[in-house]
Design a protein around this motif. Structure first.
Motif, PDB file in Angstrom:
ATOM      1  N   PRO A 180       0.787  -1.241   0.000  1.00  0.00           N
ATOM      2  CA  PRO A 180       0.000   0.000   0.000  1.00  0.00           C
ATOM      3  C   PRO A 180       0.812   1.281   0.000  1.00  0.00           C
ATOM      4  O   PRO A 180       0.292   2.338  -0.382  1.00  0.00           O
ATOM      5  CB  PRO A 180      -0.842  -0.118   1.272  1.00  0.00           C
ATOM      6  N   ASP A 181       2.069   1.232   0.412  1.00  0.00           N
ATOM      7  CA  ASP A 181       2.890   2.449   0.444  1.00  0.00           C
ATOM      8  C   ASP A 181       3.744   2.630  -0.810  1.00  0.00           C
ATOM      9  O   ASP A 181       4.464   3.628  -0.920  1.00  0.00           O
ATOM     10  CB  ASP A 181       3.806   2.441   1.673  1.00  0.00           C
ATOM     11  N   THR A 182       3.682   1.693  -1.743  1.00  0.00           N
ATOM     12  CA  THR A 182       4.501   1.782  -2.957  1.00  0.00           C
ATOM     13  C   THR A 182       3.667   2.326  -4.100  1.00  0.00           C
ATOM     14  O   THR A 182       2.628   1.778  -4.463  1.00  0.00           O
ATOM     15  CB  THR A 182       5.074   0.417  -3.339  1.00  0.00           C
ATOM     16  N   LEU A 183       4.128   3.434  -4.665  1.00  0.00           N
ATOM     17  CA  LEU A 183       3.387   4.163  -5.691  1.00  0.00           C
ATOM     18  C   LEU A 183       4.310   4.463  -6.870  1.00  0.00           C
ATOM     19  O   LEU A 183       5.474   4.816  -6.679  1.00  0.00           O
ATOM     20  CB  LEU A 183       2.871   5.482  -5.118  1.00  0.00           C
ATOM     21  N   SER A 184       3.774   4.326  -8.081  1.00  0.00           N
ATOM     22  CA  SER A 184       4.519   4.741  -9.274  1.00  0.00           C
ATOM     23  C   SER A 184       3.716   5.791 -10.038  1.00  0.00           C
ATOM     24  O   SER A 184       2.483   5.791 -10.003  1.00  0.00           O
ATOM     25  CB  SER A 184       4.823   3.549 -10.183  1.00  0.00           C
ATOM     26  N   THR A 185       4.429   6.689 -10.704  1.00  0.00           N
ATOM     27  CA  THR A 185       3.793   7.742 -11.491  1.00  0.00           C
ATOM     28  C   THR A 185       4.519   7.904 -12.815  1.00  0.00           C
ATOM     29  O   THR A 185       5.715   7.638 -12.919  1.00  0.00           O
ATOM     30  CB  THR A 185       3.806   9.086 -10.745  1.00  0.00           C
ATOM     31  N   GLY A 186       3.791   8.354 -13.838  1.00  0.00           N
ATOM     32  CA  GLY A 186       4.386   8.631 -15.139  1.00  0.00           C
ATOM     33  C   GLY A 186       3.913   9.978 -15.647  1.00  0.00           C
ATOM     34  O   GLY A 186       2.828  10.454 -15.273  1.00  0.00           O
ATOM     35  N   SER A 187       4.703  10.582 -16.530  1.00  0.00           N
ATOM     36  CA  SER A 187       4.419  11.954 -16.944  1.00  0.00           C
ATOM     37  C   SER A 187       4.799  12.157 -18.403  1.00  0.00           C
ATOM     38  O   SER A 187       5.566  11.392 -18.989  1.00  0.00           O
ATOM     39  CB  SER A 187       5.192  12.928 -16.051  1.00  0.00           C
ATOM     40  N   THR A 188       4.279  13.246 -18.980  1.00  0.00           N
ATOM     41  CA  THR A 188       4.706  13.616 -20.326  1.00  0.00           C
ATOM     42  C   THR A 188       6.150  14.111 -20.350  1.00  0.00           C
ATOM     43  O   THR A 188       6.713  14.313 -21.426  1.00  0.00           O
ATOM     44  CB  THR A 188       3.785  14.706 -20.908  1.00  0.00           C
ATOM     45  N   ASP A 189       6.763  14.301 -19.178  1.00  0.00           N
ATOM     46  CA  ASP A 189       8.186  14.652 -19.145  1.00  0.00           C
ATOM     47  C   ASP A 189       9.090  13.445 -19.383  1.00  0.00           C
ATOM     48  O   ASP A 189      10.318  13.575 -19.412  1.00  0.00           O
ATOM     49  CB  ASP A 189       8.562  15.345 -17.827  1.00  0.00           C
ATOM     50  N   GLY A 190       8.483  12.247 -19.565  1.00  0.00           N
ATOM     51  CA  GLY A 190       9.244  11.041 -19.840  1.00  0.00           C
ATOM     52  C   GLY A 190       9.708  10.282 -18.621  1.00  0.00           C
ATOM     53  O   GLY A 190      10.238   9.180 -18.731  1.00  0.00           O
ATOM     54  N   LEU A 191       9.472  10.824 -17.427  1.00  0.00           N
ATOM     55  CA  LEU A 191       9.945  10.183 -16.202  1.00  0.00           C
ATOM     56  C   LEU A 191       8.891   9.249 -15.614  1.00  0.00           C
ATOM     57  O   LEU A 191       7.701   9.539 -15.641  1.00  0.00           O
ATOM     58  CB  LEU A 191      10.338  11.228 -15.167  1.00  0.00           C
ATOM     59  N   VAL A 192       9.371   8.146 -15.071  1.00  0.00           N
ATOM     60  CA  VAL A 192       8.563   7.232 -14.275  1.00  0.00           C
ATOM     61  C   VAL A 192       9.185   7.207 -12.890  1.00  0.00           C
ATOM     62  O   VAL A 192      10.362   6.863 -12.739  1.00  0.00           O
ATOM     63  CB  VAL A 192       8.534   5.818 -14.883  1.00  0.00           C
ATOM     64  N   CYS A 193       8.417   7.606 -11.887  1.00  0.00           N
ATOM     65  CA  CYS A 193       8.938   7.694 -10.528  1.00  0.00           C
ATOM     66  C   CYS A 193       8.310   6.625  -9.643  1.00  0.00           C
ATOM     67  O   CYS A 193       7.148   6.258  -9.821  1.00  0.00           O
ATOM     68  CB  CYS A 193       8.649   9.067  -9.928  1.00  0.00           C
ATOM     69  N   VAL A 194       9.089   6.135  -8.680  1.00  0.00           N
ATOM     70  CA  VAL A 194       8.607   5.175  -7.687  1.00  0.00           C
ATOM     71  C   VAL A 194       8.805   5.794  -6.316  1.00  0.00           C
ATOM     72  O   VAL A 194       9.887   6.291  -5.988  1.00  0.00           O
ATOM     73  CB  VAL A 194       9.366   3.838  -7.782  1.00  0.00           C
ATOM     74  N   PHE A 195       7.721   5.765  -5.500  1.00  0.00           N
ATOM     75  CA  PHE A 195       7.743   6.395  -4.181  1.00  0.00           C
ATOM     76  C   PHE A 195       7.408   5.379  -3.093  1.00  0.00           C
ATOM     77  O   PHE A 195       6.647   4.436  -3.317  1.00  0.00           O
ATOM     78  CB  PHE A 195       6.693   7.507  -4.101  1.00  0.00           C
ATOM     79  N   ASP A 196       7.967   5.629  -1.910  1.00  0.00           N
ATOM     80  CA  ASP A 196       7.519   4.987  -0.672  1.00  0.00           C
ATOM     81  C   ASP A 196       6.785   6.069   0.098  1.00  0.00           C
ATOM     82  O   ASP A 196       7.402   6.895   0.780  1.00  0.00           O
ATOM     83  CB  ASP A 196       8.713   4.460   0.122  1.00  0.00           C
ATOM     84  N   ILE A 197       5.452   6.106   0.012  1.00  0.00           N
ATOM     85  CA  ILE A 197       4.698   7.217   0.579  1.00  0.00           C
ATOM     86  C   ILE A 197       4.600   7.148   2.106  1.00  0.00           C
ATOM     87  O   ILE A 197       4.052   8.050   2.726  1.00  0.00           O
ATOM     88  CB  ILE A 197       3.286   7.300  -0.034  1.00  0.00           C
ATOM     89  N   GLY A 198       5.157   6.096   2.697  1.00  0.00           N
ATOM     90  CA  GLY A 198       5.211   6.019   4.154  1.00  0.00           C
ATOM     91  C   GLY A 198       6.283   6.912   4.749  1.00  0.00           C
ATOM     92  O   GLY A 198       6.319   7.116   5.973  1.00  0.00           O
TER      93      GLY A 198
END
Length: 362
Positions: A180-198
Motif C-alpha cells: 500500500p505504500d509503494t506508488l509509481s507515477t508517469g508523466s509527459t516529461d518522460g519520467l517514471v517515478c517510484v515512491f515509498d509514501i510512508g
C-alpha cells in the motif's frame, strides 16, 4: 501456468458480447477507461462525453449511468476491498466516490485539492487497502509546478502533496497491487517515478526515477517489475528491486516479428495474466494483438478481430475474460463462451460510423 497453456487460453477467446457506450450517432464517444469488480459482476466505463456507465461484466447488460462530473472524466476505479464502491476523477477538479447500490444521483464523498495546485486531475489510483487516494495533476501554467495530491479516504481530508518530482502533466498514477505504500507515477516529461509514501517528506519518499525518453502513456506492476508504455509505442520493463535493471525494451517499429499478418500500429497496455506479463497492441481498423514479451523480441500469440472498427483505447483482463473499449464507442467482451451470432449482434447494436484516430478525444 506454462506458456503453452496461456497460448491455448488466448486461442480459445471469442467475441461473446458487444455493446455501444452511446446510441447517439452524433457523438463520437471514445471509451477512455474501464474498471471491473468481479464480486459484484460490474464493469464501469467512461468516455469523452463525461458520463460513467455501468454494465454487467458477464454479458454487458446496462446497469446504470452516472452524470456526476462537469469536466472530462480521466479515470474510474473500483475499490479493492469494498465491492460496491467506485471512484472517479475529472478535470472538473474533483474526485468522487460512488456507491453503485444507490440511485447514483449523489456521490458518497467528494475529494478536492489545494488552492495552490490547479487541481486538473489527469490520473488517479487507490491504494490496495483503500486507505489512500492519490491523484496527478496537469502542470500549473502560472507556477509551472506539477502536483501529486494525497487524501485519507476514510477521513476524507487532504494529507499533503508532492510537487518536485515531475516537470510536466502527470499521465499515470499506479499503486502497487499488494504494497500500500509503494506508488509509481508517469508523466509527459518522460519520467517514471517510484515512491515509498510512508516516508515523511517527498525527498525521502522518492525511491527511483526512471527515464522512458518519451511521454508516458501507461504504467503498471508485475510483482517487483514495473512496465511502461509510451506515446511513441515503446515498451519498458524494469526490475525495481535490482538497481532498476532494464529487463525489456521494445520499439514496435523496429521489431521484425511484428510484420505482415502480425503487424501492429500502436501499443495499448500491459496485462498480467496468470502471473505472467503480456502486452496488448492493435491496428487502427480495430484488430487486437496479444503479445508475449518474455523473449528477445515480442511475438503475437493471438489476434482478436471482428469486435472493433477503430482504435482501441483501453483493455482489462479479469476472470479469464478480456474487455476492450475503443474510439468506435464499443465495449467488447472476449471469453471462452460461444461467439455471438451475427443476427443477435444486429438486434443488440445500433450501427455507429467509425471515427478516425485523434491525438486527443476532446
Amino acid at each position: 501456468m506454462a506458456d503453452s497453456d496461456i497460448r491455448h487460453l488466448f486461442e480459445q477467446l471469442n467475441l461473446t458480447e458487444k455493446t455501444a457506450f452511446s446510441l447517439e450517432k452524433t457523438k463520437e464517444d471514445y471509451i477512455l477507461d474501464i474498471s471491473v469488480q468481479e464480486r459484484s459482476n460490474t464493469l464501469a466505463a467512461t468516455s469523452s462525453n463525461k458520463f460513467i456507465r455501468l454494465f454487467s461484466y458477464s454479458n454487458l447488460a446496462t446497469k446504470g449511468s452516472i452524470e456526476g462530473h462537469s469536466g472530462l472524466i480521466t479515470g474510474v476505479k473500483f475499490a479493492n476491498t469494498e465491492s460496491d464502491i467506485l471512484f472517479s476523477s475529472s478535470e472538473d477538479k474533483t474526485i468522487k466516490c460512488w456507491d453503485v447500490r444507490t440511485d447514483l444521483k449523489k456521490p458518497v464523498s467528494v475529494f478536492e485539492g489545494y488552492e495552490e495546485s490547479n487541481n486538473i486531475f489527469t490520473s488517479f489510483d487507490v491504494s490496495c487497502n483503500d486507505r489512500v487516494i492519490c491523484a496527478g495533476c496537469a502542470q500549473n501554467k502560472k507556477s509551472e509546478d506539477v502536483h501529486l495530491l494525497f487524501w485519507d479516504r476514510r477521513g476524507k481530508e487532504l494529507l499533503g502533496c508532492y510537487s518536485d518530482s515531475h516537470q510536466d502533466d502527470i499521465t499515470q498514477v499506479c499503486f502497487h497491487p499488494t504494497e500500500p505504500d509503494t506508488l509509481s507515477t508517469g508523466s509527459t516529461d518522460g519520467l517514471v517515478c517510484v515512491f515509498d509514501i510512508g516516508q515523511p517528506t517527498e525527498d525521502d519518499a522518492i525511491v527511483l526515477t526512471l527515464n522512458s525518453e518519451s511521454s508516458v502513456d501507461k504504467i503498471g506492476w508485475h510483482n517487483n517489475n514495473l512496465y511502461c508504455v509510451t506515446h511513441i509505442d515503446t515498451f519498458y520493463l524494469w526490475d525495481i528491486k535490482k538497481e532498476e535493471d532494464l529487463l525489456v525494451l521494445t520499439d514496435i517499429k523496429d521489431s521484425n516479428n511484428l510484420q505482415g499478418k502480425d503487424s501492429i500500429e500502436y501499443l495499448i497496455d500491459g496485462l498480467v495474466i496468470n502471473d505472467k506479463l503480456h502486452l496488448v497492441a492493435g491496428t487502427h481498423s480495430g484488430s487486437l494483438r496479444v503479445l508475449d514479451v518474455s523473449g528477445d523480441s515480442p511475438t503475437v500469440i493471438q489476434s482478436l478481430t471482428g469486435g472493433h472498427t477503430s482504435t482501441v483505447r483501453c483493455c482489462l483482463w479479469s476472470d479469464n475474460m478480456l474487455v476492450s473499449g475503443g474510439e468506435d464507442s464499443m465495449l467488447c467482451l472476449w471469453s471462452h463462451r460461444k461467439t455471438i451470432p451475427k443476427q443477435e449482434l444486429k438486434g443488440k447494436l445500433k450501427v455507429k460510423k467509425s471515427v478516425t484516430r485523434k491525438a486527443q478525444p476532446y
